[in-house]
Design a protein around this motif. Structure first.
Motif, short mmCIF file in Angstrom:
data_model
loop_
_atom_site.label_atom_id
_atom_site.label_comp_id
_atom_site.label_asym_id
_atom_site.label_seq_id
_atom_site.Cartn_x
_atom_site.Cartn_y
_atom_site.Cartn_z
N GLY A 235 55.71 9.57 -65.18
CA GLY A 235 56.51 8.45 -65.69
C GLY A 235 56.34 8.17 -67.16
N ALA A 236 55.83 9.19 -67.91
CA ALA A 236 55.56 8.95 -69.32
C ALA A 236 56.66 9.50 -70.23
CB ALA A 236 54.20 9.54 -69.70
N GLY A 237 57.88 9.49 -69.74
CA GLY A 237 59.02 9.85 -70.59
C GLY A 237 59.28 11.34 -70.69
N GLY A 238 60.45 11.65 -71.29
CA GLY A 238 60.79 13.05 -71.52
C GLY A 238 61.52 13.69 -70.36
N ILE A 239 61.67 15.01 -70.45
CA ILE A 239 62.48 15.77 -69.51
C ILE A 239 61.82 15.87 -68.13
CG2 ILE A 239 61.49 18.00 -70.18
CD1 ILE A 239 65.21 17.33 -69.55
N GLY A 240 60.51 15.67 -68.09
CA GLY A 240 59.77 15.83 -66.84
C GLY A 240 60.28 14.95 -65.72
N LEU A 241 60.75 13.76 -66.09
CA LEU A 241 61.25 12.83 -65.08
C LEU A 241 62.44 13.43 -64.34
CD1 LEU A 241 61.14 9.93 -63.92
CD2 LEU A 241 62.78 9.28 -65.68
N LEU A 242 63.40 14.00 -65.10
CA LEU A 242 64.59 14.59 -64.49
C LEU A 242 64.23 15.83 -63.68
CD1 LEU A 242 67.34 14.21 -67.23
CD2 LEU A 242 66.99 12.90 -65.14
N LEU A 243 63.25 16.59 -64.19
CA LEU A 243 62.82 17.78 -63.47
C LEU A 243 62.23 17.38 -62.12
CD1 LEU A 243 62.37 20.85 -63.49
CD2 LEU A 243 60.17 20.46 -64.59
N ASN A 244 61.41 16.36 -62.15
CA ASN A 244 60.80 15.86 -60.94
C ASN A 244 61.87 15.39 -59.94
OD1 ASN A 244 58.62 15.31 -59.36
ND2 ASN A 244 58.16 13.32 -60.30
N GLN A 245 62.85 14.65 -60.49
CA GLN A 245 63.95 14.15 -59.64
C GLN A 245 64.72 15.30 -59.00
OE1 GLN A 245 66.53 11.64 -61.89
NE2 GLN A 245 65.15 9.86 -61.78
N SER A 246 65.10 16.27 -59.83
CA SER A 246 65.90 17.39 -59.35
C SER A 246 65.17 18.13 -58.24
CB SER A 246 66.20 18.37 -60.49
OG SER A 246 66.82 17.69 -61.54
N LEU A 247 63.85 18.32 -58.44
CA LEU A 247 63.07 19.02 -57.43
C LEU A 247 63.01 18.17 -56.15
CD1 LEU A 247 60.10 20.44 -59.57
CD2 LEU A 247 61.97 21.73 -58.53
N GLY A 248 62.85 16.86 -56.33
CA GLY A 248 62.77 15.96 -55.19
C GLY A 248 64.06 15.93 -54.39
N LEU A 249 65.17 16.07 -55.07
CA LEU A 249 66.49 16.02 -54.41
C LEU A 249 66.96 17.40 -53.99
CD1 LEU A 249 68.18 13.53 -56.89
CD2 LEU A 249 67.46 13.02 -54.56
N PHE A 250 66.06 18.36 -54.08
CA PHE A 250 66.37 19.76 -53.75
C PHE A 250 67.53 20.31 -54.56
CE2 PHE A 250 64.59 17.76 -49.91
CZ PHE A 250 63.39 18.46 -49.88
N ARG A 251 67.79 19.74 -55.78
CA ARG A 251 68.82 20.29 -56.65
C ARG A 251 68.19 21.38 -57.53
NH1 ARG A 251 73.84 17.97 -57.42
NH2 ARG A 251 74.07 19.89 -58.59
#
Lengths: 281, 265
Positions: A235-251
């Protein structure tokens, strides 16, 4: 008269140790081989025991491998339409790394000077700072990030702060080692000229240590760019958040786009930085 | 009195005796060469004069001011008055010749002013004049590490001149130079000594150089002054006494004189 003592010493000493030396090395030869085998055995035993305790076996690799194929298949083709969405967070990642590195490098300068024994001869000053530097470097950047997220809330500020501390630790440590290794001649010359301690640093230390300092700054920046891409996981900003989301949503197609873009950015920055560093030294 | 040492002794922390009860007076404008074996205390003596080394006991006065008891800005003011030339030049290699010479001016300015790295115009003029005096003004804007050894040593002489020092200490100034540049650097030191009346003290291990340039020779052995006199008085016999053995060929710069020495011994 004094010379006589000096000249007799070197001639008399070599004759004595030469014979015991041989016998010592002979005596050491056999146990050394046994020791080597024992070291390897111990190494293997530790590896096996550890693996068994945490259930790490080659079996898992065989079972998991097809899954890897499935994942890769899902990743391709990457979802290029996602690119405009991730552009801003990618830039934010770079900005976090830039700000963190530079803001960490600034306090690293006085810290390095106060740690270097040739500049600060007082152990009462250098020792606490060195201890602090050692402490800072034992904390992984992600742990820093997690702590700062807890304190300052989710967002890039926490990430920047994590990289700031991380950079400070590395740059200060590397720089003070460089400062301790500089040519003491110019320092002596500046002392003889009647310079104050700060003048001595400005004229004697900085010109000598600056190229190495900039090189460490760039090197740390390279590390920070990579670190910044995963800061988002906590949760400390940057692209990692979206990467985490995409992986979580199986995208996985979106994850692939993020990974490819990150890879490109890291490669470009690494390359540029390496080139500059090579020119500096 | 320019420089006065009173009962100066130095014992290093490891027990080595550097200087033993040195009493010495040096007058304005003298060109003193200190000779002796390596380890005799030449360097220790020179470095205690501007207090790069703290002496164990005794007092050293520069222009009637005790440098041994000075500290802070008073110590720096005395040091500013004493230029030092080193065997290894000790220039800041990565910066220009001019900046190196200007670094000799820092003692005249506040820390804050020098922090910004801007020297007044007058200082730049002083620095350029100093470079002119050692004939390398045209190298002013070249990086110091681009120069030959002899040129670098002249930059360090210019740095001492920019200090507007009245005393120059030179610790083996030609030990890492070839014979030709050795003469040039020694000539520079002599010219400055004569033209500007700068008191000059030089450590040398070449005996013929000492005789050619000195107005006074001081012989050190095991931290003690064993000879102090004019060049004429420093005969080969006296030098053999200073060195504790006959003078050897490699203690002469000029190899043609080597034959004479071998003949003498």
């Amino acid at each position: 008269m004094r010379l006589d003592i000096k000249s007799t010493n070197p001639t008399s000493t070599p004759s004595i140790p030469s014979s015991p030396n041989d016998s010592i090395s002979n005596a050491l030869d056999k146990p050394r081989r046994g020791k080597r085998i024992a070291t390897w055995m111990l190494f293997i035993v530790i590896l096996v025991v550890c693996s068994l305790y945490i259930d790490v076996t080659p079996y898992q690799l065989f079972v998991g491998l097809p899954e890897m194929g499935v994942l890769l298949k899902e990743m391709f083709p990457p979802d290029w339409s996602y690119l405009p969405t991730i552009w801003a967070p990618t830039l934010q990642t770079i900005k976090i790394a830039v700000a963190g590195t530079i803001l960490g490098a600034i306090p690293a300068i006085p810290a390095a000077l106060f740690s270097a024994n040739n500049i600060t001869p007082f152990k009462s000053v250098s020792l606490p700072i060195r201890t602090l530097l050692n402490l800072v470097r034992t904390v992984p950047d992600l742990l820093f990030a997690a702590v700062f997220v807890a304190v300052f809330g989710i967002g890039p500020f926490a990430g920047m702060l994590a990289l700031l501390f991380f950079s400070f630790g590395i740059i200060a440590k590397l720089t003070y080692e460089t400062v301790e290794a500089i040519d003491p001649g110019p320092l002596e010359a500046m002392t003889a000229v009647g310079a104050t301690r700060i003048q001595l640093i400005v004229f004697g230390v900085i010109p000598q240590a600056l190229p190495a300092f900039i090189s460490y700054l760039l090197y740390t920046f390279e590390i920070n760019i990579r670190a910044a891409t995963v800061l988002g996981f906590v949760g400390a900003g940057g692209i990692g958040l979206l990467l985490n989301q995409s992986l979580g949503l199986f995208r996985y197609d979106r994850a692939a786009t993020i990974i490819i873009l990150t890879l490109a950015v890291v490669l470009i920055i690494d390359n540029a930085s390496t080139r500059i560093r090579r020119k500096l030294l | 009195m320019m420089i006065e040492l009173r009962q100066v002794s130095k014992t290093f922390p490891n027990g080595t005796i550097g200087l033993k009860d040195i009493n010495l007076k040096i007058q304005t404008g003298e060109f003193v060469v200190i000779v002796g074996l390596s380890g005799a205390g030449k360097s220790t003596l020179l470095r205690s004069i501007n207090r790069l080394i703290d002496v164990t006991s005794g007092d050293i006065q520069i222009h009637g001011q005790s440098i041994t008891s000075a500290s802070g800005s008073r110590l720096r003011a005395i040091r500013r008055n004493i230029g030092m030339i080193f065997q290894s030049f000790n220039l800041i290699k990565r910066t220009t010749v001019l900046n190196n010479v200007l670094s000799g001016r820092v003692g005249y300015h506040s820390t804050l002013r020098t922090l910004l790295g801007s020297f007044p115009k007058r200082d730049v003029e002083i620095a350029l004049t100093a470079l002119e005096r050692v004939n390398i003004r045209e190298k002013a804007y070249i990086r110091a590490d681009q120069l030959s050894g002899g040129q670098q040593q002249r930059v360090s002489i210019a740095r001492a001149l920019a200090q507007e020092a009245t005393i120059i200490l030179a610790d083996e100034p030609v030990a890492s130079l070839d014979p030709l540049t050795t003469r040039q650097v020694m000539d520079d030191l002599q010219r400055i000594n004569r033209e500007l009346n700068i008191t000059t003290i030089v450590n040398l291990h070449f005996i013929d150089l000492a005789r050619d340039y000195a107005t006074r020779i001081i012989g050190l052995r095991a931290g003690e002054i064993v000879f102090d006199g004019s060049v004429g008085e420093a005969t080969d016999e006296i030098l053999a006494e200073i060195y504790g053995r006959p003078v050897k060929a490699d203690e002469f710069l000029d190899t043609s004189r080597e034959m004479q020495v071998v003949g003498v011994t």
